[in-house]
Design a protein around this motif. Structure first.
Motif, PDB file in Angstrom:
ATOM      1  N   ARG A 200      23.556  43.443  39.684  1.00 22.42           N
ATOM      2  CA  ARG A 200      24.693  43.933  40.470  1.00 22.42           C
ATOM      3  C   ARG A 200      25.450  42.771  41.107  1.00 22.42           C
ATOM      4  O   ARG A 200      26.686  42.751  41.139  1.00 22.42           O
ATOM      5  CB  ARG A 200      24.197  44.893  41.547  1.00 22.42           C
ATOM      6  N   GLN A 201      24.690  41.810  41.649  1.00 21.05           N
ATOM      7  CA  GLN A 201      25.331  40.644  42.267  1.00 21.05           C
ATOM      8  C   GLN A 201      26.114  39.838  41.247  1.00 21.05           C
ATOM      9  O   GLN A 201      27.216  39.340  41.523  1.00 21.05           O
ATOM     10  CB  GLN A 201      24.258  39.764  42.917  1.00 21.05           C
ATOM     11  N   ALA A 202      25.561  39.745  40.028  1.00 23.80           N
ATOM     12  CA  ALA A 202      26.257  39.011  38.965  1.00 23.80           C
ATOM     13  C   ALA A 202      27.565  39.710  38.599  1.00 23.80           C
ATOM     14  O   ALA A 202      28.594  39.059  38.354  1.00 23.80           O
ATOM     15  CB  ALA A 202      25.356  38.898  37.739  1.00 23.80           C
ATOM     16  N   ASP A 203      27.550  41.057  38.560  1.00 23.61           N
ATOM     17  CA  ASP A 203      28.770  41.819  38.268  1.00 23.61           C
ATOM     18  C   ASP A 203      29.824  41.594  39.341  1.00 23.61           C
ATOM     19  O   ASP A 203      31.019  41.417  39.038  1.00 23.61           O
ATOM     20  CB  ASP A 203      28.447  43.321  38.181  1.00 23.61           C
ATOM     21  N   ILE A 204      29.377  41.602  40.616  1.00 22.44           N
ATOM     22  CA  ILE A 204      30.313  41.381  41.732  1.00 22.44           C
ATOM     23  C   ILE A 204      30.917  39.987  41.641  1.00 22.44           C
ATOM     24  O   ILE A 204      32.139  39.802  41.809  1.00 22.44           O
ATOM     25  CB  ILE A 204      29.585  41.570  43.073  1.00 22.44           C
ATOM     26  N   ASP A 205      30.080  38.982  41.364  1.00 18.35           N
ATOM     27  CA  ASP A 205      30.580  37.602  41.241  1.00 18.35           C
ATOM     28  C   ASP A 205      31.592  37.488  40.115  1.00 18.35           C
ATOM     29  O   ASP A 205      32.621  36.781  40.234  1.00 18.35           O
ATOM     30  CB  ASP A 205      29.413  36.649  40.996  1.00 18.35           C
ATOM     31  N   GLN A 206      31.333  38.200  39.010  1.00 18.99           N
ATOM     32  CA  GLN A 206      32.240  38.137  37.868  1.00 18.99           C
ATOM     33  C   GLN A 206      33.575  38.786  38.195  1.00 18.99           C
ATOM     34  O   GLN A 206      34.638  38.281  37.826  1.00 18.99           O
ATOM     35  CB  GLN A 206      31.593  38.861  36.672  1.00 18.99           C
ATOM     36  N   GLN A 207      33.513  39.920  38.945  1.00 20.83           N
ATOM     37  CA  GLN A 207      34.747  40.592  39.335  1.00 20.83           C
ATOM     38  C   GLN A 207      35.583  39.703  40.240  1.00 20.83           C
ATOM     39  O   GLN A 207      36.817  39.630  40.117  1.00 20.83           O
ATOM     40  CB  GLN A 207      34.416  41.910  40.051  1.00 20.83           C
ATOM     41  N   ILE A 208      34.935  39.024  41.191  1.00 25.00           N
ATOM     42  CA  ILE A 208      35.643  38.111  42.104  1.00 25.00           C
ATOM     43  C   ILE A 208      36.292  36.981  41.323  1.00 25.00           C
ATOM     44  O   ILE A 208      37.441  36.586  41.581  1.00 25.00           O
ATOM     45  CB  ILE A 208      34.676  37.557  43.167  1.00 25.00           C
ATOM     46  N   GLN A 209      35.537  36.463  40.348  1.00 26.37           N
ATOM     47  CA  GLN A 209      36.059  35.361  39.541  1.00 26.37           C
ATOM     48  C   GLN A 209      37.268  35.817  38.724  1.00 26.37           C
ATOM     49  O   GLN A 209      38.278  35.095  38.584  1.00 26.37           O
ATOM     50  CB  GLN A 209      34.969  34.815  38.621  1.00 26.37           C
ATOM     51  N   ASP A 210      37.211  37.057  38.191  1.00 26.96           N
ATOM     52  CA  ASP A 210      38.324  37.574  37.390  1.00 26.96           C
ATOM     53  C   ASP A 210      39.575  37.735  38.237  1.00 26.96           C
ATOM     54  O   ASP A 210      40.713  37.416  37.807  1.00 26.96           O
ATOM     55  CB  ASP A 210      37.929  38.917  36.777  1.00 26.96           C
ATOM     56  N   ILE A 211      39.374  38.269  39.493  1.00 31.60           N
ATOM     57  CA  ILE A 211      40.506  38.462  40.392  1.00 31.60           C
ATOM     58  C   ILE A 211      41.149  37.119  40.733  1.00 31.60           C
ATOM     59  O   ILE A 211      42.367  36.948  40.743  1.00 31.60           O
ATOM     60  CB  ILE A 211      40.060  39.184  41.665  1.00 31.60           C
ATOM     61  N   ALA A 212      40.293  36.120  41.005  1.00 33.01           N
ATOM     62  CA  ALA A 212      40.807  34.805  41.352  1.00 33.01           C
ATOM     63  C   ALA A 212      41.567  34.186  40.193  1.00 33.01           C
ATOM     64  O   ALA A 212      42.614  33.544  40.369  1.00 33.01           O
ATOM     65  CB  ALA A 212      39.647  33.903  41.755  1.00 33.01           C
ATOM     66  N   THR A 213      41.093  34.400  38.989  1.00 35.85           N
ATOM     67  CA  THR A 213      41.756  33.833  37.801  1.00 35.85           C
ATOM     68  C   THR A 213      43.111  34.471  37.592  1.00 35.85           C
ATOM     69  O   THR A 213      44.099  33.787  37.285  1.00 35.85           O
ATOM     70  CB  THR A 213      40.882  34.075  36.562  1.00 35.85           C
TER      71      THR A 213
END
Length: 218
Positions: A200-213
């Motif tokens: 779950r934490q990995a999914d959240i980190d990936q979502q944050i990274q996508d938004i930032a990109t």
């Protein structure tokens, strides 16, 4: 002449003291396992008591176990006979009781058998049970194990044991298996929860990274 009389009186008094000694009183309420020496744990005593009671209930034949620290010089044969009679072990009409008497400090053991079961458990069989079950276990200070085996073999020899009863050690082993199984299940659950949390934490980190990109590209 006077000296001879004194010797006779002294001898008579000594024999009276030795052979007139009272045996221990039967517990109230009566039990089939009496551990005056205190070598059995409450769980071990209860396991033996339950087994011997089941034998008594199913056959009306009684096996009693008495463990003493010492007989204080009293011959074990005499003590066993007197204890057997005073306690009324077995059925009075059929005389089908069996007494396993143990004097720990004296290192003496006696299997006293009522007349009704002497054919099933002669001296040869009784001595074999003592030599093969009691003595080896007692040398290793495994008192319960020796008594448990001996009472099983006494019951089998007398044709009293129709079903097998779980011993205290079997019960402890089963309890340990259940405890270990629960421990493994709990550990597996914690591990699974940890993996799920990490995912779950990995999914959240990936979502944050996508938004930032996306924000940088806009």
């Amino acid at each position: 002449m006077k000296l001879m009389k004194l010797i006779i009186v002294f001898t008579f008094f000594s024999l009276t003291q030795m052979y007139g000694q009272n045996v221990i009183s039967r517990p109230t309420p009566p039990t089939l396992v009496t551990d005056v020496a205190g070598v059995l744990s409450p769980e071990q005593k209860q396991a033996l008591e339950s087994k011997l009671k089941a034998v008594d209930d199913s056959s009306s034949n009684q096996i009693a176990v008495v463990i003493l620290p010492s007989l204080e010089g009293y011959p074990i044969e005499e003590y066993a006979t007197k204890l057997f009679r005073q306690w009324g072990i077995g059925n009075k009409k059929t005389n089908n009781g069996i007494l396993l008497l143990i004097a720990l400090e004296d290192r003496k053991v006696r299997i006293e058998v009522g007349y009704g079961l002497e054919g099933a458990i002669p001296d040869l069989t009784a001595n074999s049970i003592i030599d093969n079950d009691i003595k080896p276990s007692f040398r290793a200070q495994a008192y319960y194990e020796g008594i448990d085996k001996a009472t099983d073999d006494i019951a089998k020899a007398a044709g009293l044991l129709k079903v097998s009863f779980p011993s205290w050690t079997d019960t402890q082993s089963n309890a340990m298996k259940v405890t270990l199984a629960k421990g493994r299940a709990s550990k597996a659950k914690k591990s699974a929860d940890a993996r799920a949390s990490a995912e779950r934490q990995a999914d959240i980190d990936q979502q944050i990274q996508d938004i930032a990109t996306r924000g940088v590209s806009e």
